[in-house]
Design a protein around this motif. Structure first.
Motif, PDB file in Angstrom:
ATOM      1  N   UNK A   1      57.438  -3.910 107.722  1.00  0.00           N
ATOM      2  CA  UNK A   1      56.899  -3.962 108.893  1.00  0.00           C
ATOM      3  C   UNK A   1      57.578  -3.871 109.902  1.00  0.00           C
ATOM      4  N   UNK A   2      58.562  -3.345 110.491  1.00  0.00           N
ATOM      5  CA  UNK A   2      59.627  -2.894 111.435  1.00  0.00           C
ATOM      6  C   UNK A   2      58.468  -1.667 112.349  1.00  0.00           C
ATOM      7  N   UNK A   3      58.585  -0.929 111.398  1.00  0.00           N
ATOM      8  CA  UNK A   3      57.323   0.339 111.845  1.00  0.00           C
ATOM      9  C   UNK A   3      55.865   0.283 112.741  1.00  0.00           C
ATOM     10  N   UNK A   4      55.277  -0.695 112.157  1.00  0.00           N
ATOM     11  CA  UNK A   4      54.240  -1.362 111.679  1.00  0.00           C
ATOM     12  C   UNK A   4      54.619  -2.503 113.419  1.00  0.00           C
ATOM     13  N   UNK A   5      55.791  -2.746 113.580  1.00  0.00           N
ATOM     14  CA  UNK A   5      55.529  -3.467 114.929  1.00  0.00           C
ATOM     15  C   UNK A   5      56.168  -2.108 115.929  1.00  0.00           C
TER      16      UNK A   5
ATOM     17  N   UNK B   1      52.820  -6.715  99.990  1.00  0.00           N
ATOM     18  CA  UNK B   1      54.429  -7.109  99.237  1.00  0.00           C
ATOM     19  C   UNK B   1      55.255  -8.141  99.585  1.00  0.00           C
ATOM     20  N   UNK B   2      54.909  -8.321 100.754  1.00  0.00           N
ATOM     21  CA  UNK B   2      55.434  -9.452 101.535  1.00  0.00           C
ATOM     22  C   UNK B   2      55.263 -10.257 101.333  1.00  0.00           C
ATOM     23  N   UNK B   3      53.967 -10.928 101.265  1.00  0.00           N
ATOM     24  CA  UNK B   3      53.779 -12.136 100.824  1.00  0.00           C
ATOM     25  C   UNK B   3      54.190 -13.752 102.091  1.00  0.00           C
ATOM     26  N   UNK B   4      55.099 -13.155 102.886  1.00  0.00           N
ATOM     27  CA  UNK B   4      55.493 -14.083 103.770  1.00  0.00           C
ATOM     28  C   UNK B   4      54.343 -15.175 104.870  1.00  0.00           C
ATOM     29  N   UNK B   5      53.983 -16.153 104.511  1.00  0.00           N
ATOM     30  CA  UNK B   5      53.567 -17.031 105.552  1.00  0.00           C
ATOM     31  C   UNK B   5      53.739 -16.674 107.108  1.00  0.00           C
ATOM     32  N   UNK B   6      52.683 -16.446 107.447  1.00  0.00           N
ATOM     33  CA  UNK B   6      53.326 -17.025 109.421  1.00  0.00           C
ATOM     34  C   UNK B   6      54.345 -18.403 109.663  1.00  0.00           C
ATOM     35  N   UNK B   7      53.666 -19.094 108.755  1.00  0.00           N
ATOM     36  CA  UNK B   7      54.345 -20.658 108.776  1.00  0.00           C
ATOM     37  C   UNK B   7      56.374 -20.501 108.550  1.00  0.00           C
ATOM     38  N   UNK B   8      56.069 -19.971 107.621  1.00  0.00           N
ATOM     39  CA  UNK B   8      57.276 -19.509 106.857  1.00  0.00           C
ATOM     40  C   UNK B   8      58.333 -18.962 107.637  1.00  0.00           C
TER      41      UNK B   8
ATOM     42  N   UNK C   1      48.862  -1.316 108.356  1.00  0.00           N
ATOM     43  CA  UNK C   1      49.544  -2.759 107.173  1.00  0.00           C
ATOM     44  C   UNK C   1      49.191  -2.555 106.296  1.00  0.00           C
ATOM     45  N   UNK C   2      48.372  -2.222 105.878  1.00  0.00           N
ATOM     46  CA  UNK C   2      47.554  -1.683 104.378  1.00  0.00           C
ATOM     47  C   UNK C   2      48.600  -0.038 103.996  1.00  0.00           C
TER      48      UNK C   2
ATOM     49  N   UNK D   1      56.131  -9.572 114.770  1.00  0.00           N
ATOM     50  CA  UNK D   1      57.238  -9.755 113.251  1.00  0.00           C
ATOM     51  C   UNK D   1      56.654 -10.656 112.427  1.00  0.00           C
ATOM     52  N   UNK D   2      55.714 -11.676 113.752  1.00  0.00           N
ATOM     53  CA  UNK D   2      54.643 -12.837 113.452  1.00  0.00           C
ATOM     54  C   UNK D   2      53.704 -12.650 113.001  1.00  0.00           C
ATOM     55  N   UNK D   3      52.753 -12.618 111.812  1.00  0.00           N
ATOM     56  CA  UNK D   3      51.540 -11.905 112.370  1.00  0.00           C
ATOM     57  C   UNK D   3      50.262 -13.001 113.050  1.00  0.00           C
TER      58      UNK D   3
END
Length: 356
Positions: A209-213, A298-305, A291-292, A244-246
């Motif tokens: 995710x940091x590389x995506x950012x 593998x992260x699976x964290x919801x944006x609200x979370x 992202x793919x 960092x938040x989708x």
């Protein structure tokens, strides 16, 4: 030897959390050092497989990190500083444009009263303080130098980060092996499996995710600067960090870029369409390629979370909590997933029948 009662373990865990809460103000350099060591360990392992000693591998990785940091400090920070100063200078003019062009148009469309908007006071306050930048800077310098111990402590923490990170990175595999030996023998396999899943999720975030950012920030900033947007670098970097938040990055970026574009280019449609195209292309590349490829599922964290974890971490532990928020949330997500599977197989869910 008798096994420790479970309430001992619970009390010990609560005491540990309380101690970490008390030590929160001094934990930031250690947390940053742990993050750097965690991110650098795979690179050192790869160098070790190339027959390079562990110590020299750490030195090479540190040299790479230092080079990247130097480039950021020498090139990016001054450019961002100039754009921040320019934004500070433009704010009164943007308020003036909003008050005399944008808001009258809104009033005419929706039939609002002439006194509905009150921006004169805000504009006056900003204009009065515009020439006091040097006074503000001198005041901050006086405050910092007046507290000599605080300045010494800040510098000491800054110097502590590379030292702690070096030793952690050098001994990372050894520490992991020793921690594994401390696990209860009958639960080692389960704990190692859980920690492996946590490692996969945290690694996917921190290295993916940091590389995506970073990639999105570069794309947004480059595209906006090519269009000629005056604040393109600042908006692009900010949009990349907000990613960092989708979906938050593209929303924040396109909103601020279109506002800046309206102020700079007026109602000329071509620059505004070009600004929108930069973020549309960036979002398409993120969804179909970045992202793919870098993160996967593998992260699976919801944006609200994600938002809740960052805010809760900052509220409870300050800056240290913000640094730890998402890794801790990822670990909790893995544990909750296994707790959910355990519950689905238990008698409480299956009307007294336990599923093997």
């Amino acid at each position: 030897m008798k096994a420790l009662p479970r309430w001992y373990l619970i009390v010990g865990f609560v005491l540990l959390v309380w101690l970490l809460y008390l030590l929160g103000p001094m934990l930031s350099p250690f947390i940053i050092a742990i993050v750097l060591a965690y991110m650098g360990d795979p690179l050192v392992d790869r160098l070790e497989r190339m027959k390079i000693s562990r110590t020299w591998g750490v030195i090479i990785v540190f040299a790479i990190f230092s080079l990247v940091l130097t480039i950021l400090l020498v090139v990016l920070v001054p450019l961002l500083g100039k754009q921040l100063v320019r934004l500070y200078e433009l704010v009164p003019q943007m308020i003036d444009w909003t008050q005399h062009i944008a808001l009258p148009w809104v009033q005419a469309k929706f039939g609002l009263n002439d006194n509905f908007w009150r921006l004169d006071q805000l504009k006056g306050a900003l204009s009065d303080n515009l020439g006091k930048t040097t006074d503000i800077v001198s005041m901050v310098v006086k405050k910092v130098t007046a507290s000599g111990m605080a300045l010494v402590g800040w510098v000491a923490n800054l110097l502590l980060i590379p030292v702690v990170s070096f030793y952690l990175m050098r001994d990372w595999d050894l520490m992991v092996a020793k921690l594994r030996l401390m696990l209860p023998r009958h639960q080692e396999e389960t704990v190692v499996k859980l920690m492996g899943e946590c490692h996969e999720v945290i690694g996917a975030f921190m290295r993916g995710q940091l590389l995506v950012m970073l990639a999105l920030g570069v794309m947004y900033a480059t595209g906006l600067m090519v269009i000629g947007l005056e604040l393109g670098l600042l908006i692009g970097v900010f949009a990349g960090l907000a990613s960092i938040v989708p979906y938050l990055g593209v929303f924040v970026g396109i909103s601020s870029a279109l506002i800046a574009g309206l102020f700079q280019f007026g109602l000329d449609p071509y620059p505004l369409l070009a600004i929108a195209a930069v973020f549309v292309v960036g979002q398409m590349l993120e969804g179909m390629l970045l992202t793919p490829w870098l993160v996967g599922d593998r992260i699976g964290l919801h944006p609200v979370a994600v938002i809740f974890a960052i805010m809760a971490g900052g509220q409870l532990f300050g800056f240290s909590g913000i640094l730890l928020a998402l890794p801790v949330a990822a670990v909790i997500m893995v544990l909750l997933r296994h707790a959910h599977d355990f519950y689905k197989q238990s008698g409480a869910y299956n009307n007294g029948e336990v599923i093997d």
